[in-house]
Design a protein around this motif. Structure first.
Motif, mmCIF file in Angstrom:
data_model
loop_
_atom_site.group_PDB
_atom_site.id
_atom_site.type_symbol
_atom_site.label_atom_id
_atom_site.label_comp_id
_atom_site.label_asym_id
_atom_site.label_seq_id
_atom_site.Cartn_x
_atom_site.Cartn_y
_atom_site.Cartn_z
ATOM 1 N N VAL A 381 0.845 -1.055 -0.048
ATOM 2 C CA VAL A 381 -0.040 -0.002 -0.130
ATOM 3 C C VAL A 381 0.760 1.289 0.115
ATOM 4 C CG1 VAL A 381 -1.988 -1.061 1.274
ATOM 5 C CG2 VAL A 381 -0.008 0.007 2.531
ATOM 6 N N ARG A 382 0.255 2.357 -0.553
ATOM 7 C CA ARG A 382 0.919 3.413 -0.505
ATOM 8 C C ARG A 382 -0.175 4.486 -0.352
ATOM 9 N NH1 ARG A 382 3.702 3.496 -4.933
ATOM 10 N NH2 ARG A 382 5.513 2.977 -4.401
ATOM 11 N N ASP A 383 -0.090 5.294 0.581
ATOM 12 C CA ASP A 383 -1.132 6.546 0.775
ATOM 13 C C ASP A 383 -2.427 5.688 1.034
ATOM 14 O OD1 ASP A 383 0.324 8.782 0.442
ATOM 15 O OD2 ASP A 383 0.168 8.710 -1.725
ATOM 16 N N GLY A 384 -2.411 4.417 1.542
ATOM 17 C CA GLY A 384 -3.606 3.822 2.126
ATOM 18 C C GLY A 384 -4.218 3.053 0.760
ATOM 19 N N GLU A 425 -0.255 -5.630 5.670
ATOM 20 C CA GLU A 425 -0.013 -4.792 4.549
ATOM 21 C C GLU A 425 1.211 -4.080 4.922
ATOM 22 O OE1 GLU A 425 -3.352 -1.585 4.854
ATOM 23 O OE2 GLU A 425 -4.744 -2.885 3.768
ATOM 24 N N ASP A 427 3.361 -0.906 4.123
ATOM 25 C CA ASP A 427 3.194 0.313 3.681
ATOM 26 C C ASP A 427 4.590 0.706 3.005
ATOM 27 O OD1 ASP A 427 3.211 3.423 3.752
ATOM 28 O OD2 ASP A 427 1.760 3.247 5.476
ATOM 29 N N GLU A 429 5.460 3.822 2.027
ATOM 30 C CA GLU A 429 5.814 5.045 2.367
ATOM 31 C C GLU A 429 6.475 4.739 3.843
ATOM 32 O OE1 GLU A 429 3.769 8.651 0.431
ATOM 33 O OE2 GLU A 429 2.668 7.683 1.872
ATOM 34 N N LEU A 430 5.766 4.250 4.815
ATOM 35 C CA LEU A 430 6.347 4.001 6.103
ATOM 36 C C LEU A 430 7.700 3.314 5.926
ATOM 37 C CD1 LEU A 430 6.108 4.127 9.150
ATOM 38 C CD2 LEU A 430 4.965 1.897 9.105
ATOM 39 N N ASN A 438 8.835 4.403 11.791
ATOM 40 C CA ASN A 438 9.285 3.374 11.019
ATOM 41 C C ASN A 438 10.084 2.470 11.703
ATOM 42 O OD1 ASN A 438 10.568 1.619 9.047
ATOM 43 N ND2 ASN A 438 11.312 3.131 8.015
#
Length: 563
Positions: A381-384, A425, A427, A429-430, A438
């Motif tokens: 996922v990226r930005d949800g 998930e 993430d 971006e995280l 992170n």
């Protein structure tokens, strides 16, 4: 024996002694020692360890658990030990408070063992084969391979540290249906490269990837139309010979970039060439577990409680993938003598587990010697929002794409944050953020911070000293004790992770250790005016850095000195 085992052993010896003493005095009517638990209370005010023996003895002794607990405490002899105080709480828990000095021993152990700290002989040198990834060499590695690679490699590292004799293995599927399908796909693309795409129909169930097209086009550039009119089998053989091992080499390179290096690359074709598959079918026949029907040879899976039987050799004489898989696992557990074979598969192979274990049983092999870890899919996922395509290529994300975007450390850490059988998930971006949210950054930052502290004090002329020249008993602050307890847990966590076949225990441990360190550093000034205390705290800082480094090494993750 680890410090954790030493101290829990002390608690057990004192408790067992009290039970025997109370029985001999006639204060309790309990003929045997129950299999009680020794646990660390969640509320630290209760003590360091808690025992539930009294509750388990209530029925046999015919007394209230709290009464039994009080009798046991009155019979305990813990003079000249690290046990400082024993009390009864709640319905009958026996709580032990220890002298804080006991945990300072861990600093001497870490100093002596250095990068070997965490290693135990729990496994007793038993031979374990860990087979993971084993992707078909027909195209790039995908997200399932990425998760399986991180899980398998870290599990193998954990087992090795726990005292097992571990072999990391990749099973190369270089024979069978998938190779035939690759050959047919390459042949069609080769002809299209020479004659045009409209001139040659591409098989609907072929491999449609760009990598297949590129291999065929390169073959056409090198050989021209030399193979255009040869028999189909000759063309396919030439294309496989030119392509397959390039794919395998690409896999080796990609996995090496991921920090994975195998001890053995085992080729399925070897089982075909030396006749092991047919020999295994013959053995199953001799044992009475096969039958013929319509020209095919079937395995009697229903005799082991399964719903249907399975084909081993088709009517055309071709062996099935199942037959090859049976021969392969017999090779591991019999021919090569592994005590245990651990395979990491995608959850879509769930139905194959019982069949393969049944086949092992039919061959006289204890089925439990074969362990299958099924891993669930990962949702990027990226930005949800779910991510399926690479930013760079616009196509499905491969292992190479993932490593290019977030790096090896983040990939390996995140893939091991959950148990294999859990969905999670990822993430993106995280994974690249430089914040305490992170988890891999959080742990690595703790190590970098430790290196910074040591360097800063070294510039002031204060260096890390050996334990025998330090006043380690000065380390009495609760945050110091908590941190040393975390350090002492590492060998036990390795053992528990090995037993559970669960690397996520180690990622969780590294985060808890980093949290304990940050808590200590906020509460306890290392560069203080009290020289003996400063030196002891610096030793604690140094030991923490060593253990973080050791834990990250198990996960195949770097321990940076600067961030």
């Amino acid at each position: 024996m680890t410090l954790y085992e030493d101290i829990t052993g002390l608690v057990r010896n004192v408790t067992d002694g009290a039970i025997h003493s109370a029985n001999q005095k006639g204060e309790l009517a309990a003929s045997s020692v129950p299999d009680y638990l020794i646990e660390e209370p969640k509320d630290k005010n209760f003590g360091d360890f808690s025992v539930n023996a009294a509750m388990l003895m209530a029925k046999q002794a015919k007394r209230a658990p709290r009464d039994i607990a009080n009798i046991l405490v009155s019979n305990m002899d813990y003079a000249d030990t690290y046990i400082k105080e024993v009390s009864v709480a709640g319905p009958g828990f026996i709580n032990f408070k220890l002298d804080p000095a006991y945990v300072t021993q861990i600093l001497s152990t870490i100093e002596a063992e250095k990068d070997q700290f965490g290693q135990t002989n729990f496994g007793g040198g038993k031979k374990v084969n860990v087979e993971f990834v084993s992707a078909n060499p027909t195209g790039p590695m995908h997200m399932g391979n990425a998760r399986g690679g991180a899980l398998g490699d870290c599990l193998a590292n954990i087992l090795r540290l726990a005292g097992f004799d571990v072999t990391k293995e990749f099973y190369v599927n270089d024979a069978g249906n998938q190779i035939e399908k690759l050959a047919v796909s390459l042949a069609a693309r080769y002809k299209q490269a020479l004659l045009g795409e409209d001139a040659v129909e591409f098989p609907e169930d072929g491999y449609h990837g760009d990598d297949v097209r590129k291999h065929a086009e390169n073959f056409a550039k090198e050989h021209g139309d030399r193979f255009l009119n040869v028999p189909e089998e000759e063309l396919k053989a030439a294309l496989i010979d030119a392509t397959l091992y390039k794919n395998i080499d690409a896999m080796k390179d990609g996995l090496s970039d991921y920090g994975i290096h195998y001890d053995v690359w085992f080729h399925e074709s070897k089982l075909h060439e030396n006749g092991d598959i047919l020999k295994t079918v013959e053995e199953l026949t001799e044992r009475g577990y096969t039958y013929e029907q319509e020209g095919a040879i079937w395995f009697k899976a229903t005799e082991f409680g399964l719903e249907k039987d399975d084909v081993l050799v088709r009517a055309n004489g071709f062996v099935t993938y199942f037959a090859a898989d049976i021969a392969y696992h017999k090779n591991k557990l019999v021919s090569r003598g592994f005590d245990t074979a651990i395979d990491i598969w995608g959850a879509d192979h769930h139905g194959h587990v019982a069949r393969l274990k049944a086949a092992m049983q039919a061959l006289g092999i204890e089925p439990d010697r074969l362990e299958i870890i099924l891993m669930q899919l990962v949702r990027l996922v990226r930005d949800g929002e779910a991510v399926r395509m690479s930013k760079r290529t616009g196509k499905a994300i491969t292992l190479g794409d993932l490593l290019e975007e977030i790096g090896v450390d983040a990939a390996r850490f995140f893939f091991n944050m959950r148990q294999a059988n859990s969905h999670f998930e990822f993430d993106l971006e995280l994974a690249v953020s430089q914040s305490s949210d992170n988890p891999v950054f959080y742990v690595q930052y703790a190590h970098a911070r430790i290196c910074g502290i040591i360097n800063m004090l070294a510039n002031k002329g204060v260096s890390v000293k050996n334990c025998d020249g330090l006043s380690l008993t000065r380390l009495t602050d609760p945050k110091e004790i908590d941190l040393m307890k975390e350090l002492a847990r590492f060998p036990e966590e390795i053992k528990l992770a090995a037993v559970a076949r669960d690397p996520s225990k180690i990622t969780k441990y590294t985060m808890e250790l980093a949290t304990a360190f940050h808590g200590f550093y906020s509460a306890c000034k290392v560069d203080c005016e009290d020289t003996s205390l400063a030196e002891a705290r610096l030793k604690l800082v140094s030991a923490t850095g060593q253990v973080i480094q050791n834990a990250l090494a198990v996960l195949g993750i770097s321990a940076p000195r600067h961030m």
